[in-house]
Design a protein around this motif. Structure first.
Motif, PDB file in Angstrom:
ATOM      1  N   ASN A  89       0.912  -1.175  -0.048  1.00  0.00           N
ATOM      2  CA  ASN A  89      -0.031  -0.061   0.131  1.00  0.00           C
ATOM      3  C   ASN A  89       0.740   1.223  -0.035  1.00  0.00           C
ATOM      4  O   ASN A  89       0.531   2.272  -0.656  1.00  0.00           O
ATOM      5  CB  ASN A  89      -0.806  -0.113   1.110  1.00  0.00           C
ATOM      6  N   LYS A  92       2.182   1.859  -3.404  1.00  0.00           N
ATOM      7  CA  LYS A  92       1.223   2.389  -4.391  1.00  0.00           C
ATOM      8  C   LYS A  92       0.983   3.559  -4.148  1.00  0.00           C
ATOM      9  O   LYS A  92       0.996   4.575  -5.040  1.00  0.00           O
ATOM     10  CB  LYS A  92       0.038   1.750  -4.112  1.00  0.00           C
ATOM     11  N   ARG A 131     -10.650   7.754   0.579  1.00  0.00           N
ATOM     12  CA  ARG A 131     -10.743   6.504   0.039  1.00  0.00           C
ATOM     13  C   ARG A 131     -11.769   6.550  -1.073  1.00  0.00           C
ATOM     14  O   ARG A 131     -12.564   5.626  -1.204  1.00  0.00           O
ATOM     15  CB  ARG A 131     -11.046   5.626   0.935  1.00  0.00           C
ATOM     16  N   GLN A 132     -11.353   7.181  -2.057  1.00  0.00           N
ATOM     17  CA  GLN A 132     -12.237   7.484  -3.279  1.00  0.00           C
ATOM     18  C   GLN A 132     -11.605   7.066  -4.497  1.00  0.00           C
ATOM     19  O   GLN A 132     -10.492   6.850  -4.642  1.00  0.00           O
ATOM     20  CB  GLN A 132     -12.715   8.865  -3.535  1.00  0.00           C
ATOM     21  N   GLY A 133     -12.423   6.508  -5.497  1.00  0.00           N
ATOM     22  CA  GLY A 133     -11.903   6.196  -6.793  1.00  0.00           C
ATOM     23  C   GLY A 133     -10.888   4.945  -6.827  1.00  0.00           C
ATOM     24  O   GLY A 133     -11.353   3.713  -6.144  1.00  0.00           O
ATOM     25  N   ASP A 134      -9.816   5.015  -7.312  1.00  0.00           N
ATOM     26  CA  ASP A 134      -8.906   3.961  -7.239  1.00  0.00           C
ATOM     27  C   ASP A 134      -8.557   3.506  -5.909  1.00  0.00           C
ATOM     28  O   ASP A 134      -7.619   2.636  -5.723  1.00  0.00           O
ATOM     29  CB  ASP A 134      -7.729   4.155  -8.248  1.00  0.00           C
ATOM     30  N   TRP A 135      -8.787   4.524  -4.800  1.00  0.00           N
ATOM     31  CA  TRP A 135      -8.307   4.082  -3.412  1.00  0.00           C
ATOM     32  C   TRP A 135      -9.225   3.615  -2.749  1.00  0.00           C
ATOM     33  O   TRP A 135      -8.871   3.718  -1.341  1.00  0.00           O
ATOM     34  CB  TRP A 135      -7.407   5.532  -3.165  1.00  0.00           C
ATOM     35  N   LYS A 136     -10.322   3.278  -3.202  1.00  0.00           N
ATOM     36  CA  LYS A 136     -11.303   2.936  -2.177  1.00  0.00           C
ATOM     37  C   LYS A 136     -11.096   1.663  -1.490  1.00  0.00           C
ATOM     38  O   LYS A 136     -11.520   1.213  -0.478  1.00  0.00           O
ATOM     39  CB  LYS A 136     -12.789   2.700  -2.843  1.00  0.00           C
ATOM     40  N   ASN A 137     -10.213   0.836  -1.781  1.00  0.00           N
ATOM     41  CA  ASN A 137      -9.742  -0.642  -1.428  1.00  0.00           C
ATOM     42  C   ASN A 137      -8.607  -0.334  -0.650  1.00  0.00           C
ATOM     43  O   ASN A 137      -8.055  -1.492  -0.147  1.00  0.00           O
ATOM     44  CB  ASN A 137      -9.516  -1.705  -2.529  1.00  0.00           C
TER      45      ASN A 137
END
Length: 332
Positions: A89, A92, A131-137
Motif C-alpha cells: 500500500n 502504491k 478512499r475514493q476512486g482507485d483508492w477505495k480498497n
C-alpha cells in the motif's frame, strides 16, 4: 496507530541495515539465487528511496525470508503477510511521487508542468484520505499516514496557487494553452488575472508614424516647428489577446520528443507572429522545474576536482564541464 503503520517499513530498513553491515551476510546475500545486487535502505536525503527500497524488497521477498530463517538473532525483524500488504500500500501511494520526481529530474525541464503536477498530487492525496476512486480498497491504516502528511504538500501547493508564474508557464504550451486552467474551480479568474498582467508587463510595441515631408517641400516655418512636435506612435494590437483567443495547435504527439524542447522550438519558430508572448516564453521557460540540474552540475564539478586538482582555476573547470556535457549530448 501511526507506529503500527510505519512498523513494516522500519523493520524492513532495519533488516536491510543488518545485512549491509555484515560482510558475511552480504556474501550470503550475493549467493542467493536472483539477488544481483543489495537493496538500498531508506535514506531521508535521497528522493524515492522508500519506494525503491520496497519495490526491490518485493522482488527479493523470498530471499529476505530465507535470510531471516538462517539468522535466529534477527527473527524479530521477520515481516508477516500483513506487513507486506502494508508495504504494498505504501508503494502504491509513493508510485506517483516516484514518477513525477523522475520526470522533473530530466535535463533542463521547464516549469510549464509544475502547477499541474502539484494539482494532481494534491487531488490524489485527497482521494486517498477519503478512499475514493482507485483508492477505495486502500487500508484504513495507510489513509491515516497520508492524512498526517498531506499538510506538508499543501504548504507547497498553496505557494504555487499564490504565484502566477506557474500558471503563466502552463499556458505557454500551444497544444494546451488555457484548457487546463479552465478545469480548475477558479480557472476563469486566473486566466483573466494573468492576461491582464501579461498585457501590462509586456505591452505591445509602439512604432513611430513617419509624417515627415521631403526636405524639398518643407517650409521655413515647418522646419522650425518640426523639432517641437510630439512623436506619434502606431500602437499595434497586442498578440497576447490573439494567443489567448486562438485555438490550440494540433500536432501529432511524439513520445520520444521532449515536450519542453518542443515548446521552446515552437516559440522560436513563431516569435514573429507572437512577439510579446515570445518574450513571455523566453522569461518563463528558462525557469527550471527543479534544482536537479544545478546539483548535477556541482556533482560533476566535484568529480573533476580530484585530490590532485585543487589548484585548477575556474575557467579551466568551466571548460572541462562544457566539454563533458557536449560529449554526453553527442553520445546520446
Amino acid at each position: 496507530m501511526l507506529v503500527r503503520i510505519k512498523k513494516p517499513a522500519i523493520f524492513l530498513m532495519m533488516l536491510l541495515s543488518r545485512i549491509a553491515r555484515s560482510p558475511q551476510r552480504i556474501q550470503k546475500w550475493d549467493n542467493w539465487p536472483g539477488c544481483t545486487k543489495a537493496i538500498n535502505y531508506d535514506v531521508d536525503t535521497r528522493w524515492n528511496s522508500t519506494f525503491i527500497m520496497i519495490e526491490r524488497a518485493e522482488e527479493c521477498r523470498r530471499q529476505l525470508k530465507d535470510t531471516v530463517n538462517d539468522e535466529l538473532e534477527i527473527e524479530a525483524l521477520r515481516l508477516t503477510s500483513d506487513d507486506w500488504r502494508q508495504l504494498s500500500n505504501i508503494k502504491k501511494i509513493l508510485a506517483p511521487f516516484n514518477e513525477y520526481t523522475e520526470y522533473i529530474s530530466q535535463d533542463s525541464l521547464s516549469i510549464h508542468m509544475a502547477a499541474r503536477l502539484y494539482e494532481e498530487l494534491h487531488s490524489m492525496l485527497l482521494a486517498i484520505r477519503e478512499r475514493q476512486g482507485d483508492w477505495k480498497n486502500l487500508s484504513a491504516e495507510a489513509t491515516i499516514l497520508v492524512s498526517d502528511r498531506i499538510s506538508l504538500l499543501e504548504r507547497y501547493y498553496d505557494y504555487v496557487k499564490c504565484n502566477d508564474i506557474y500558471y503563466i508557464a502552463s499556458i505557454l504550451d500551444p497544444q494546451i494553452k488555457t484548457k487546463w486552467l479552465k478545469m480548475l474551480p477558479d480557472g476563469e479568474k486566473i486566466i483573466v488575472r494573468i492576461r491582464a498582467f501579461l498585457k501590462k508587463a509586456y505591452p505591445a510595441q509602439k512604432k513611430p508614424i513617419s509624417t515627415a515631408l521631403s526636405a524639398n517641400y518643407k517650409s521655413l516655418e515647418y522646419r522650425f516647428l518640426e523639432a517641437f512636435q510630439p512623436i506619434q506612435y502606431n500602437i499595434s494590437e497586442s498578440d497576447i489577446d490573439q494567443y489567448f483567443d486562438t485555438p490550440t495547435i494540433s500536432t501529432g504527439f511524439d513520445p520520444n520528443q521532449s515536450q519542453t524542447e518542443f515548446i521552446r522550438n515552437w516559440w522560436k519558430a513563431n516569435k514573429l507572429e507572437f512577439p510579446c508572448m515570445a518574450k513571455v516564453a523566453q522569461d518563463h521557460l528558462a525557469i527550471l522545474a527543479a534544482e536537479v540540474d544545478v546539483e548535477r552540475l556541482f556533482n560533476g564539478g566535484r568529480d573533476i576536482l580530484g585530490i590532485r586538482r585543487f589548484s585548477m582555476n575556474g575557467r579551466t573547470l568551466g571548460t572541462l564541464l562544457r566539454l563533458k556535457d557536449a560529449a554526453r549530448w553527442k553520445s546520446e
